[in-house]
Design a protein around this motif. Sequence first.
Motif, short mmCIF file in Angstrom:
data_model
loop_
_atom_site.label_atom_id
_atom_site.label_comp_id
_atom_site.label_asym_id
_atom_site.label_seq_id
_atom_site.Cartn_x
_atom_site.Cartn_y
_atom_site.Cartn_z
N THR A 238 5.22 -10.63 0.78
CA THR A 238 6.35 -10.09 0.89
C THR A 238 6.91 -9.36 -0.20
O THR A 238 7.60 -8.31 0.20
CB THR A 238 7.50 -11.31 0.98
OG1 THR A 238 7.11 -12.07 -0.15
CG2 THR A 238 7.14 -12.13 2.30
N ILE A 369 -6.27 0.13 3.93
CA ILE A 369 -5.63 -1.26 4.24
C ILE A 369 -4.20 -1.10 5.19
O ILE A 369 -4.04 -1.78 5.91
CB ILE A 369 -5.16 -1.94 2.97
CG1 ILE A 369 -6.33 -2.34 2.16
CG2 ILE A 369 -4.22 -2.84 3.04
CD1 ILE A 369 -7.33 -3.42 2.75
N ILE A 373 -3.74 -2.80 8.72
CA ILE A 373 -2.40 -3.69 8.99
C ILE A 373 -1.94 -3.23 10.23
O ILE A 373 -1.52 -3.94 11.29
CB ILE A 373 -1.39 -3.68 7.83
CG1 ILE A 373 -2.00 -4.39 6.60
CG2 ILE A 373 -0.13 -4.10 8.36
CD1 ILE A 373 -1.20 -4.12 5.44
N1 CAA Z 1 4.52 -11.33 4.92
C1 CAA Z 1 4.35 -12.50 5.01
N2 CAA Z 1 3.07 -13.07 5.21
C2 CAA Z 1 2.01 -12.38 5.37
C3 CAA Z 1 2.15 -11.11 5.35
C4 CAA Z 1 3.41 -10.39 5.03
N3 CAA Z 1 3.47 -9.21 4.94
N4 CAA Z 1 0.78 -10.38 5.56
C5 CAA Z 1 0.14 -11.66 5.71
N5 CAA Z 1 0.55 -12.75 5.52
C6 CAA Z 1 0.27 -14.24 5.86
C7 CAA Z 1 -0.42 -14.34 7.20
O1 CAA Z 1 0.45 -14.52 8.22
C8 CAA Z 1 -1.47 -15.49 6.85
O2 CAA Z 1 -0.50 -16.78 7.01
P1 CAA Z 1 -1.20 -17.97 7.43
O3 CAA Z 1 -2.12 -18.40 6.38
O4 CAA Z 1 0.06 -18.73 7.38
O5 CAA Z 1 -1.88 -17.79 8.70
C9 CAA Z 1 -1.79 -15.30 5.49
O6 CAA Z 1 -0.75 -14.36 4.63
C10 CAA Z 1 -3.13 -14.52 5.39
O7 CAA Z 1 -3.18 -13.31 5.90
P2 CAA Z 1 -4.31 -12.41 6.37
O8 CAA Z 1 -5.30 -13.58 7.10
O9 CAA Z 1 -3.81 -11.26 7.24
O10 CAA Z 1 -4.87 -12.14 4.92
P3 CAA Z 1 -6.18 -11.24 4.57
O11 CAA Z 1 -7.00 -11.89 3.57
O12 CAA Z 1 -6.87 -10.84 5.79
O13 CAA Z 1 -5.39 -10.18 4.01
C11 CAA Z 1 -4.18 -7.98 3.71
C12 CAA Z 1 -4.43 -9.25 4.48
C13 CAA Z 1 -3.28 -7.18 4.29
C14 CAA Z 1 -5.51 -6.97 3.64
C15 CAA Z 1 -4.06 -8.17 2.40
O14 CAA Z 1 -5.24 -8.68 1.52
C16 CAA Z 1 -3.48 -6.83 1.52
O15 CAA Z 1 -2.49 -6.41 1.52
N6 CAA Z 1 -4.45 -6.23 0.65
C17 CAA Z 1 -4.06 -5.25 -0.34
C18 CAA Z 1 -3.77 -5.87 -1.60
C19 CAA Z 1 -2.91 -4.47 -2.41
O16 CAA Z 1 -1.95 -4.01 -1.70
N7 CAA Z 1 -2.73 -4.75 -3.64
C20 CAA Z 1 -2.07 -3.94 -4.37
C21 CAA Z 1 -1.99 -4.59 -5.81
S1 CAA Z 1 -0.27 -4.07 -6.52
C22 CAA Z 1 -0.15 -2.70 -7.06
O17 CAA Z 1 -1.04 -1.97 -6.84
C23 CAA Z 1 0.88 -2.41 -8.05
C24 CAA Z 1 0.41 -1.87 -9.33
O18 CAA Z 1 0.95 -2.80 -10.21
C25 CAA Z 1 -0.33 -0.85 -9.39
#
Ligand code: CAA
Length: 384
Positions: A238, A369, A373
């Motif tokens: 979130t 990624i 999504i």
């Molecule tokens: N909102 C609420 N819940 C969510 C959600 C969202 N946007 N996205 C996923 N979920 C929930 C799912 O509903 C699921 O819930 P349940 O267990 O209840 O079913 C749970 O989370 C797991 O979801 P997934 O099965 O989709 O998880 P996944 O392991 O396949 O990963 C992903 C999904 C989208 C690839 C995620 O891992 C992701 O976003 N990866 C990228 C990470 C990222 O962006 N990192 C950035 C780091 S921060 C940064 O860069 C800032 C800095 O300081 C430099």
Amino acid sequence: MIDFELTDEQKLIRETAREFAEKEILPRARDNDRNERFDLELARKMAAMGYVGATIPEEYGGRGIDYLTYGLIVEEIGRVDSAMRTVISVVTSLVGTPIYKWGTEQQKREWLPKLCSGEALGCFGLTEPNTGSDAASLQTRATKIDGGWRITGQKMWISLGNYAKVALIFAQTDPEKRHKGIAAFLVPTDSPGFHSQPIHGKLGLRASDTAELSLDGVEVPDEALLGRVGDGFKVAMTALDAGRYSVAAGCVGICQGSLDAAVKYAKERIQFGRPIASFQLVQEMLADIKVETEAARGLVWRAGWLKDKGLPNTTETSIAKLYATEAAVRCANLAIQVHGGSGYVDDYPVERYLRDARVTTLYEGTSQIQKMIIGRALTGINAL
Ligand code: CAA
């Protein structure tokens, strides 16, 4: 009904942000970039303007503004300097928003006023040396102790990590549960065992602070837990829904900055006895930048509008982030082309725009990624 007309208040806020960015940030942007200097004083000035934590309700020290208006501010700061824009994005969207959404009253009262006023910066500790896109496999461990938790692990590429007073740290409490075992903690960075180390040598965002964090048996009380044990992954997702929107809005700023710089230069630069703006091939590049900018802005406004309506927006946020970040790279690159050799040195801002834009297709979820999504939403299949 779709309304593309901003309110008078939104126009005023945008205008004020533009004036602030040009008067306060622009004169320091090049030198801060050259010297890899994180400008804490400017960060505090942005907080004093109400730009840090702008979406947080007033009762917790924020400005309580809507997402669309927040996007306008972020665009204006991003148009001038993405390093300073990063401060707003990280503190507001990645730290303040999850505290507001998931925090207890006590956690909100403790941290939000400090974050919004600029008294404290915050950082978002999700990524690790071996855990980037696959966030659920993070290896930092949180072990239950009497009255609290002991956290051990490493975090990588953490924006503001050397200056933050509070770190939102994601840690695994039970590896067998994978994402359902992850917990989020609000960790004061002066806790014994918490260390940060600056990361130097970045291609862009040189004036933005980046750290590697290590937590060596850091102990926090039970009250530091944000949400429940097992909520941590959702807290992170979130937060990223808010963070990706902010990055996208900042990239519209890079597109607009590229356009403004390219048009100005094209009208001033004389070749073959006339301004290069009079050549069709140059006008084509300007038109391409303009179209990219408008398309990116439209997607960002739509994502902001959905957020303001409280409607699901994860996919639309990813679409906006994907398009705006890639567009920012293309626009900045085209702006350099319009500038010719002059665009290759930092007398003009366009080479910095390109270097700063490049990381936005990597952080807060790579472009791949975001596509994943979007593809999952289209098919209902959790493809990898
Ligand atoms: N909102 C609420 N819940 C969510 C959600 C969202 N946007 N996205 C996923 N979920 C929930 C799912 O509903 C699921 O819930 P349940 O267990 O209840 O079913 C749970 O989370 C797991 O979801 P997934 O099965 O989709 O998880 P996944 O392991 O396949 O990963 C992903 C999904 C989208 C690839 C995620 O891992 C992701 O976003 N990866 C990228 C990470 C990222 O962006 N990192 C950035 C780091 S921060 C940064 O860069 C800032 C800095 O300081 C430099």
